[in-house]
Design an enzyme around this catalytic site. Structure first.
Site, PDB file in Angstrom:
ATOM      1  N   ASP A   7       0.873  -1.063  -0.080  1.00 17.75           N
ATOM      2  CA  ASP A   7       0.130  -0.002  -0.010  1.00 17.75           C
ATOM      3  C   ASP A   7       1.026   1.365   0.008  1.00 17.75           C
ATOM      4  OD1 ASP A   7      -2.408   1.649   0.219  1.00 17.75           O
ATOM      5  OD2 ASP A   7      -1.999   1.723   2.437  1.00 17.75           O
ATOM      6  N   GLU A  67      -1.607  -1.636  -4.574  1.00 17.20           N
ATOM      7  CA  GLU A  67      -2.915  -0.962  -4.651  1.00 17.20           C
ATOM      8  C   GLU A  67      -2.376   0.516  -5.644  1.00 17.20           C
ATOM      9  OE1 GLU A  67      -5.479  -0.293  -1.616  1.00 17.20           O
ATOM     10  OE2 GLU A  67      -5.030   2.033  -1.734  1.00 17.20           O
ATOM     11  N   ASP A 139      -1.939   1.080   7.394  1.00 18.85           N
ATOM     12  CA  ASP A 139      -1.332   0.895   6.125  1.00 18.85           C
ATOM     13  C   ASP A 139      -0.925  -0.453   5.853  1.00 18.85           C
ATOM     14  OD1 ASP A 139      -1.303   4.023   5.320  1.00 18.85           O
ATOM     15  OD2 ASP A 139      -0.042   4.100   7.120  1.00 18.85           O
TER      16      ASP A 139
END
Length: 170
Positions: A7, A67, A139
């Site tokens: 991420d 992502e 996160d």
């Protein structure tokens, strides 16, 4: 199969490693690569690269998933996030890993069942899907969700490829 989820962020990049055995998922490790917000941009990007490369070296994943970015209202923030994302994409690619990308809504829909799930919902579902996992922050939970999403979609893609191969004329 060991998968790495990422991420990306310039201040904090979450990472999560899971093991996939058939339909069984298990937590291996997770954490956050942080950068000094006062350091020059180039040093921060180098720290991100080094941090992700260290995770890859320590946990030896076979594939990675990241992502996809989104556009902020602030163009400068979007540009910095894009730079961080690029560095986070390059680290596993340079290590020879297949790198897959997933939109945030697809990750949320896969893991939570709703494309607009909030951070709390993601963390709760990650804990359910990976028993005993204690993510090192939002996160890291998001990164584990990316890895879970990849595990799900890579199985689906493999099933489609297999079905097409069986039905293909010789």
């Amino acid at each position: 199969m060991r998968l790495l989820g990422l991420d990306p962020g310039l201040r904090r990049t979450g990472w999560g490693v899971i093991e996939v055995d058939g339909i069984q998922l298990s937590h291996v490790a997770n954490g956050i690569v942080t950068t000094d917000h006062k350091a020059p941009l180039a040093q921060r990007l180098a720290a991100l690269y080094d941090g992700v490369a260290s995770v890859i070296q320590a946990h030896n994943p076979e594939e990675a998933a990241i992502e996809e970015g989104f556009v902020n209202r602030n163009p400068a923030s979007s540009l910095k996030l894009g730079l961080a994302r690029g560095v986070v994409l390059v680290a596993p690619a340079r290590a020879g890993l297949d790198v897959n990308e997933y939109a945030a809504n697809r990750v949320k829909k896969t893991v939570v069942g709703a494309g607009h799930a909030d951070k709390r919902q993601i963390g709760a579902m990650v804990a359910i899907l990976l028993p005993g996992c204690d993510p090192a922050g939002e996160d890291a939970a998001d990164a584990l969700a990316v890895a879970i999403c990849h595990a799900h979609h890579r199985r689906a893609s493999a099933a489609v490829r297999k079905a097409l191969a069986v039905g293909a004329p010789n």
